[in-house]
Design a protein around this motif. Structure first.
Motif, PDB file in Angstrom:
ATOM      1  N   ALA A  78       0.834  -1.205   0.000  1.00 17.85           N
ATOM      2  CA  ALA A  78       0.000   0.000   0.000  1.00 17.85           C
ATOM      3  C   ALA A  78       0.870   1.256   0.000  1.00 17.85           C
ATOM      4  N   ALA A  79       1.942   1.240   0.854  1.00 19.94           N
ATOM      5  CA  ALA A  79       2.846   2.400   0.889  1.00 19.94           C
ATOM      6  C   ALA A  79       3.537   2.598  -0.452  1.00 19.94           C
ATOM      7  N   MET A  80       4.016   1.473  -1.028  1.00 19.83           N
ATOM      8  CA  MET A  80       4.678   1.570  -2.323  1.00 19.83           C
ATOM      9  C   MET A  80       3.705   2.040  -3.402  1.00 19.83           C
ATOM     10  N   THR A  81       2.464   1.575  -3.307  1.00 19.05           N
ATOM     11  CA  THR A  81       1.458   2.015  -4.272  1.00 19.05           C
ATOM     12  C   THR A  81       1.229   3.510  -4.160  1.00 19.05           C
ATOM     13  N   GLU A  82       1.185   3.999  -2.896  1.00 20.15           N
ATOM     14  CA  GLU A  82       1.001   5.442  -2.693  1.00 20.15           C
ATOM     15  C   GLU A  82       2.205   6.225  -3.244  1.00 20.15           C
ATOM     16  N   VAL A  83       3.431   5.716  -2.929  1.00 17.89           N
ATOM     17  CA  VAL A  83       4.638   6.394  -3.432  1.00 17.89           C
ATOM     18  C   VAL A  83       4.675   6.371  -4.950  1.00 17.89           C
ATOM     19  N   PHE A  84       4.371   5.176  -5.514  1.00 20.28           N
ATOM     20  CA  PHE A  84       4.386   5.076  -6.976  1.00 20.28           C
ATOM     21  C   PHE A  84       3.323   5.964  -7.605  1.00 20.28           C
ATOM     22  N   GLY A  85       2.183   6.079  -6.928  1.00 18.93           N
ATOM     23  CA  GLY A  85       1.146   6.968  -7.455  1.00 18.93           C
ATOM     24  C   GLY A  85       1.608   8.417  -7.474  1.00 18.93           C
ATOM     25  N   ALA A  86       2.265   8.833  -6.347  1.00 22.93           N
ATOM     26  CA  ALA A  86       2.778  10.209  -6.305  1.00 22.93           C
ATOM     27  C   ALA A  86       3.860  10.418  -7.359  1.00 22.93           C
ATOM     28  N   ARG A  87       4.758   9.422  -7.429  1.00 21.67           N
ATOM     29  CA  ARG A  87       5.816   9.537  -8.438  1.00 21.67           C
ATOM     30  C   ARG A  87       5.239   9.567  -9.852  1.00 21.67           C
ATOM     31  N   GLN A  88       4.236   8.737 -10.078  1.00 18.80           N
ATOM     32  CA  GLN A  88       3.640   8.697 -11.405  1.00 18.80           C
ATOM     33  C   GLN A  88       2.962  10.022 -11.740  1.00 18.80           C
ATOM     34  N   SER A  89       2.312  10.619 -10.744  1.00 14.46           N
ATOM     35  CA  SER A  89       1.698  11.927 -10.995  1.00 14.46           C
ATOM     36  C   SER A  89       2.758  12.980 -11.292  1.00 14.46           C
ATOM     37  N   GLU A  90       3.862  12.932 -10.479  1.00 14.46           N
ATOM     38  CA  GLU A  90       4.948  13.867 -10.747  1.00 14.46           C
ATOM     39  C   GLU A  90       5.551  13.620 -12.136  1.00 14.46           C
ATOM     40  N   LEU A  91       5.719  12.324 -12.463  1.00 16.03           N
ATOM     41  CA  LEU A  91       6.272  11.987 -13.776  1.00 16.03           C
ATOM     42  C   LEU A  91       5.346  12.457 -14.891  1.00 16.03           C
ATOM     43  N   ASN A  92       4.046  12.251 -14.699  1.00 21.60           N
ATOM     44  CA  ASN A  92       3.097  12.708 -15.716  1.00 21.60           C
ATOM     45  C   ASN A  92       3.147  14.225 -15.869  1.00 21.60           C
ATOM     46  N   GLN A  93       3.237  14.924 -14.709  1.00 21.94           N
ATOM     47  CA  GLN A  93       3.327  16.383 -14.770  1.00 21.94           C
ATOM     48  C   GLN A  93       4.597  16.828 -15.473  1.00 21.94           C
ATOM     49  N   THR A  94       5.748  16.158 -15.108  1.00 20.09           N
ATOM     50  CA  THR A  94       7.025  16.505 -15.749  1.00 20.09           C
ATOM     51  C   THR A  94       6.992  16.228 -17.242  1.00 20.09           C
ATOM     52  N   ILE A  95       6.416  15.051 -17.596  1.00 24.77           N
ATOM     53  CA  ILE A  95       6.336  14.694 -19.022  1.00 24.77           C
ATOM     54  C   ILE A  95       5.468  15.687 -19.777  1.00 24.77           C
ATOM     55  N   SER A  96       4.344  16.085 -19.137  1.00 23.79           N
ATOM     56  CA  SER A  96       3.473  17.055 -19.811  1.00 23.79           C
ATOM     57  C   SER A  96       4.177  18.398 -19.987  1.00 23.79           C
ATOM     58  N   GLN A  97       4.924  18.827 -18.928  1.00 24.49           N
ATOM     59  CA  GLN A  97       5.667  20.076 -19.053  1.00 24.49           C
ATOM     60  C   GLN A  97       6.716  19.982 -20.158  1.00 24.49           C
ATOM     61  N   ARG A  98       7.444  18.853 -20.154  1.00 24.65           N
ATOM     62  CA  ARG A  98       8.468  18.695 -21.189  1.00 24.65           C
ATOM     63  C   ARG A  98       7.850  18.610 -22.580  1.00 24.65           C
ATOM     64  N   LEU A  99       6.719  17.925 -22.669  1.00 20.26           N
ATOM     65  CA  LEU A  99       6.046  17.859 -23.965  1.00 20.26           C
ATOM     66  C   LEU A  99       5.600  19.237 -24.420  1.00 20.26           C
ATOM     67  N   ASP A 100       5.091  20.036 -23.440  1.00 21.61           N
ATOM     68  CA  ASP A 100       4.699  21.403 -23.795  1.00 21.61           C
ATOM     69  C   ASP A 100       5.909  22.209 -24.272  1.00 21.61           C
ATOM     70  N   GLY A 101       7.032  22.095 -23.489  1.00 24.09           N
ATOM     71  CA  GLY A 101       8.249  22.811 -23.902  1.00 24.09           C
ATOM     72  C   GLY A 101       8.762  22.333 -25.245  1.00 24.09           C
ATOM     73  N   MET A 102       8.710  20.989 -25.421  1.00 17.38           N
ATOM     74  CA  MET A 102       9.177  20.442 -26.706  1.00 17.38           C
ATOM     75  C   MET A 102       8.271  20.893 -27.850  1.00 17.38           C
ATOM     76  N   SER A 103       6.987  20.949 -27.572  1.00 19.71           N
ATOM     77  CA  SER A 103       6.061  21.409 -28.616  1.00 19.71           C
ATOM     78  C   SER A 103       6.369  22.861 -28.978  1.00 19.71           C
ATOM     79  N   GLN A 104       6.617  23.676 -27.949  1.00 17.93           N
ATOM     80  CA  GLN A 104       6.966  25.063 -28.233  1.00 17.93           C
ATOM     81  C   GLN A 104       8.265  25.159 -29.024  1.00 17.93           C
TER      82      GLN A 104
END
Length: 408
Positions: A78-104
């Motif tokens: 459960a703890a790992m799932t919570e950590v992975f969920g947070a990391r995945q959200s951060e990763l998704n946010q980072t990927i979206s930011q990078r995709l936005d920057g790359m698109s620009q």
């Protein structure tokens, strides 16, 4: 059924008593064996029951431990799932930011590429216009080349052309007096050019008489057989010319042991080295170097550097004398600067003393401004006051006056 019973009774009656006793003992022994086996089976079943109970308790303990481990694992998962969920959200946010920057960046890059493409197309159109103008010039130049070919068809004119090109390269690269054209040697031969070497070394000979007729025959050959014959003729002409240069211009002690054979075209020079390697090797063995205009220019630059170095070495003693004079001037300048520094130090000391005196005068004037002197005693006579010579001194403000009264 009755018949069978009777027959069994008759059979038993026919058995002797000893046999019956034996059968009875056997049956008793068999009965005792069955009882022992039953007792042992009961004991074995009791032991198996005890062992099963022990194993059941052990399995229950293991099951409890497994349940505990399973609970811990579930908590960790459960703890790992919570950590992975947070990391995945951060990763998704980072990927979206990078995709936005790359698109620009891609968008800006595409815009820049489009702009650059338009500019390149515009420059290409300008170049095409220049190429059209150059094509017209090339057509005019082709006509001039035809005229030049007509001029070069004459052997003497062609020799003058190669001679003039060689003289131009030498004259542009070396100073006056470092070379000579058509200088007569001791054997009566007159090379096209001789270059004076430094340190009293013999001059270097350059020959510009290249056999261009045989080369033109190779170019004008219409069949492989004719080309082969023209190539053999060109090889013979080159070997004869190399031998003539070696015999006429390489004089022991008078010229260098190496001479240059000038070829007035880079393309001919490349063709000779590609298709007539034996001729080049024979020239090397005869100490004749075949040079193109670029190689001759490079050689002239090397000779110029050597001559410049020789002149620098010749003027080294003058440079050393000038450096010695310069060091004397620097010594005198250092001495005078030190004297001037001493004068400045003395002047600074005098200025400090003047400033100190001015400060003292200023302080005394301030003390005098703060004081007012009146008549010293009450029994002074007015007549004496009128006869006294009064002296007044005004202060800087003009408000205070000092009177000095002369008493008897």
């Amino acid at each position: 059924m009755t018949i069978h019973s009777e027959s069994l009774a008759l059979a038993l009656a026919s058995i002797s008593p000893a046999m019956l006793a034996l059968i009875g003992g056997a049956l008793a022994a068999l009965f005792m064996l069955v009882i022992v086996l039953l007792l042992r089976g009961a004991s074995l079943r009791r032991e198996q029951a005890e062992e099963a109970s022990f194993r059941a308790e052990e399995n229950e303990a293991r099951m409890a431990e497994l349940l505990k481990i399973q609970a811990e694992m579930q908590g960790r998962i459960a703890a790992m799932t919570e950590v992975f969920g947070a990391r995945q959200s951060e990763l998704n946010q980072t990927i979206s930011q990078r995709l936005d920057g790359m698109s620009q960046r891609v968008s800006s890059t595409i815009t820049e590429q489009t702009k650059s493409t338009h500019e390149n197309l515009q420059r290409l159109q300008e170049r095409l216009a220049v190429i059209d103008a150059a094509q017209n010039n090339i057509q005019t130049l082709a006509k001039d080349v035809v005229g030049l070919q007509a001029i070069l068809s004459n052997k003497q004119t062609r020799g003058a052309f190669g001679q003039s090109r060689m003289e131009t390269i030498v004259a542009d690269g070396l100073p006056m007096g470092a070379y000579a054209f058509q200088q007569t040697l001791s054997n009566g031969s007159r090379p096209d050019c001789t270059i004076r070497m430094p340190n009293g070394a013999p001059p270097l000979v350059i020959d510009a008489k290249f056999p261009l007729e045989a080369w033109n025959a190779i170019r004008d050959a219409g069949s492989p057989e004719a080309g082969k014959i023209a190539g053999q003729q060109f090889r013979r002409d080159m070997e004869v010319h190399i031998r003539d240069i070696s015999e006429k211009y390489l004089i022991q002690g008078e010229t260098q042991d190496t001479a240059f054979l000038f070829v007035p075209s880079e393309s001919i020079f490349a063709e000779i080295h590609e298709h007539f390697e034996p001729v080049v090797q024979k020239a090397h063995r005869a100490r004749i170097v075949i040079v193109s205009p670029s190689l001759l220019m490079l050689s002239i630059q090397v000779i110029q550097a050597v001559l410049k170095d020789q002149r620098m070495r010749a003027q080294a003693h003058l440079i050393q004398g000038e450096v010695a004079i310069l060091m004397d001037d620097l010594s005198r300048l250092d001495e005078r600067v030190r004297k001037l520094q001493g004068h400045f130090a003395m002047a600074q000391k005098d200025i400090d003393m003047v400033v100190t005196s001015a400060d003292k005068l200023t302080k005394r004037g301030a003390r005098i401004e703060a004081l007012e002197f009146e008549a010293g005693s009450g029994d002074a006579k007015p007549a004496r006051d009128s006869e006294a010579a009064a002296k007044s001194v005004e202060s800087r403000t003009g408000l205070l006056k000092l009177r000095v009264v002369d008493e008897e």
